[in-house]
Design an enzyme around this catalytic site. Structure first.
Site, PDB file in Angstrom:
ATOM      1  N   HIS A  95       0.812  -1.221   0.000  1.00 28.60           N
ATOM      2  CA  HIS A  95       0.000   0.000   0.000  1.00 28.60           C
ATOM      3  C   HIS A  95       0.847   1.274   0.000  1.00 28.60           C
ATOM      4  O   HIS A  95       0.345   2.355  -0.301  1.00 28.60           O
ATOM      5  CB  HIS A  95      -1.002   0.002   1.163  1.00 28.60           C
ATOM      6  CG  HIS A  95      -0.446   0.327   2.512  1.00 28.60           C
ATOM      7  ND1 HIS A  95      -0.203  -0.639   3.471  1.00 28.60           N
ATOM      8  CD2 HIS A  95      -0.108   1.511   3.087  1.00 28.60           C
ATOM      9  CE1 HIS A  95       0.250  -0.056   4.577  1.00 28.60           C
ATOM     10  NE2 HIS A  95       0.327   1.248   4.356  1.00 28.60           N
ATOM     11  N   ASP A 125       0.175  -7.497   1.514  1.00 32.22           N
ATOM     12  CA  ASP A 125       0.599  -6.110   1.687  1.00 32.22           C
ATOM     13  C   ASP A 125       2.119  -5.988   1.744  1.00 32.22           C
ATOM     14  O   ASP A 125       2.671  -5.239   2.550  1.00 32.22           O
ATOM     15  CB  ASP A 125      -0.027  -5.470   2.925  1.00 32.22           C
ATOM     16  CG  ASP A 125       0.100  -3.945   2.907  1.00 32.22           C
ATOM     17  OD1 ASP A 125       0.161  -3.375   1.797  1.00 32.22           O
ATOM     18  OD2 ASP A 125       0.151  -3.334   3.997  1.00 32.22           O
ATOM     19  N   SER A 201       4.596   2.739   7.877  1.00 36.36           N
ATOM     20  CA  SER A 201       4.274   1.592   7.030  1.00 36.36           C
ATOM     21  C   SER A 201       5.487   1.114   6.244  1.00 36.36           C
ATOM     22  O   SER A 201       6.176   1.901   5.595  1.00 36.36           O
ATOM     23  CB  SER A 201       3.173   1.962   6.038  1.00 36.36           C
ATOM     24  OG  SER A 201       1.930   2.005   6.669  1.00 36.36           O
TER      25      SER A 201
END
Length: 361
Positions: A95, A125, A201
Site C-alpha cells: 500500500h 501487503d 508503514s
C-alpha cells in the site's frame, strides 16, 4: 557502521500525536526540512544514552532503514518506510507503493535515490523495491521463528516524515488476522503496542537482537499496531524478487470461527472449529466441502446451519479461523492436496482437498 550514524538521536514515538492508520502519508504532512531536523537534533543525546538497549538496537538497525517517497501523475503520491534485505532490494508495504509512477528512497546518510518496483502483492501487503547502488550498510535479516508474546521490540521508520524515528514496545500477540483485498485476509500477523503512525508503514519491527519479526502494516488507538509476520514475508518476498508476484493457496469457501451461537444452532461439541458458510461454485472446494444450507433463529438473530465444520487440516488442528489461515499461508501452496477433517451432519469424516490459486484482485 558509519561513525556519523552512531551520533544520531534516538527519537521517541511522538507520544502526543493522535494514533492513526500507518498508511501512506501525503508528502505535505511532514516536510523534508522537518524530517531532517528531527533526525539530527540532539545528536549528543544518543551518545549520552549509550547504555540503553534501545540505543544499541537503533545503532545496529537504523542505517538499513529507508524513507520512501512515491509520486503519481494523478495525485501527490505518498511516503512510507522500508528496509534493505540484500545489496539491492528493499522491503516495504504494497500500500506504500500502490498507484505510484516514480519511487525514491533515502538512507540515513544519503540523498534521494531512484528506485523501481520489482514485485508487489496486495494479499500480503508486501512489496519489493530495487535500487542501483546502496551505501555500505548491513542488510537486515528476518527472524527464523515466530516471536513469543512479551518479546521486547522496536519499530523504526519515518512517522509523519520524521526520518529515523524509533518507538519501543512488546509483542502483544501473534497469529492475528488482518483485512486484505476482496474480503480475503492476511494471516499470522504480529500485534505490538509499540507506537506506530502514518509513515511507519513498511518499516521493520525488530527484536533487541536486531532481527526483523515483522513488516509494519498498520496502527491505531489504544496502543494496538500490526506487522506482517517474518514467516509470511520469507515466503512472499523471494517470489516477488524472482517473478514479481506470489500465488496464495485458495480453498474457495467462506469461513468463520465457530461462535457460541453457531455451536448451539448446529449442535456442535466442542464449540470450536471453522464453520463453512458457503462454497464457491467453481472453486477448489466445490463438491468436496459443504456450505450452509439453512438457518435457525436464536434470540432474534438468524444463525447459519448445515455447513461443514473444519476440525483439522493434515495434522494441524484448526480451532479458529486464525489457525486455519496461518496453516494455509505458511504450510501449503497452490496445487497441494491436504486432508481435511470435517464434522458433517453430526459425524466426522476426512476429505481430500486440492488447493487452487487465489484469484487476482
Amino acid at each position: 557502521m558509519k561513525q556519523s550514524l552512531t551520533r544520531r538521536a534516538m527519537l521517541g514515538a511522538l507520544g502526543t500525536a493522535v494514533a492513526a492508520t500507518a498508511g501512506c502519508q501525503s508528502p505535505g504532512t511532514g516536510s523534508d526540512s522537518g524530517g531532517e531536523t528531527g533526525a539530527q537534533s540532539g545528536s549528543t543525546g544518543a551518545a549520552a544514552q549509550s547504555d540503553s538497549v534501545y540505543t544499541g538496537v537503533y545503532r545496529e538497525v537504523a542505517d538499513a532503514v529507508v524513507s520512501i517517497r512515491v509520486y503519481a501523475e494523478d495525485s501527490r503520491g505518498g511516503q512510507g518506510s522500508g528496509f534493505l534485505i540484500d545489496d539491492e532490494h528493499i522491503v516495504t508495504n504494497e500500500h506504500v507503493v500502490a498507484g505510484g509512477d516514480e519511487y525514491y528512497v533515502r538512507f540515513a546518510d544519503t540523498g534521494w535515490r531512484s528506485a523501481s518496483v520489482v514485485g508487489a502483492d496486495v494479499y500480503s501487503d508486501l512489496a519489493v523495491l530495487r535500487i542501483g547502488a546502496t551505501p555500505d550498510v548491513t542488510p537486515l535479516s528476518f527472524a527464523e521463528a515466530e516471536p513469543t508474546v512479551g518479546t521486547e521490540v522496536v519499530a523504526i521508520g519515518n512517522p509523519f516524515g520524521l526520518s529515523g524515528s524509533v518507538s519501543a514496545g512488546i509483542v502483544s500477540g501473534v497469529d492475528r488476522t488482518l483485512q486484505s483485498a476482496n474480503n480475503f485476509s492476511i494471516a499470522d500477523a504480529v500485534q505490538t503496542d509499540a507506537p506506530v503512525n502514518p509513515g511507519n508503514s513498511g518499516g521493520p519491527l525488530v527484536t533487541l537482537d536486531g532481527e526483523v519479526v515483522g513488516v509494519i502494516n498498520s496502527g491505531g488507538g489504544d496502543n494496538v499496531a500490526f506487522a506482517i509476520s517474518a514467516p509470511l514475508a520469507q515466503r512472499v518476498v523471494p517470489s516477488l524478487i524472482q517473478t514479481g508476484d506470489y500465488d496464495h493457496p485458495y480453498m474457495g469457501v467462506g469461513l468463520q470461527s465457530v461462535s457460541p451461537r453457531i455451536a448451539e444452532a448446529n449442535n456442535l461439541d466442542p464449540g470450536s472449529g471453522v464453520y463453512i458458510t458457503r462454497v464457491v461454485s467453481d472453486g477448489p472446494a466445490a463438491g468436496v466441502l459443504q456450505g450452509s444450507d439453512g438457518e435457525t433463529v436464536i434470540s432474534g438473530t438468524a444463525i447459519p446451519t448445515g455447513g461443514d465444520v473444519v476440525r483439522q487440516m493434515d495434522d494441524t488442528p484448526t480451532p479458529t479461523r486464525q489457525a486455519l489461515g496461518s496453516f494455509l499461508a505458511l504450510e501449503t501452496s497452490p496445487g497441494q492436496t491436504v486432508d481435511v477433517l470435517v464434522e458433517r451432519d453430526g459425524a466426522q469424516e476426512t476429505v481430500e482437498l486440492t488447493l487452487g490459486t487465489r484469484p487476482e484482485p
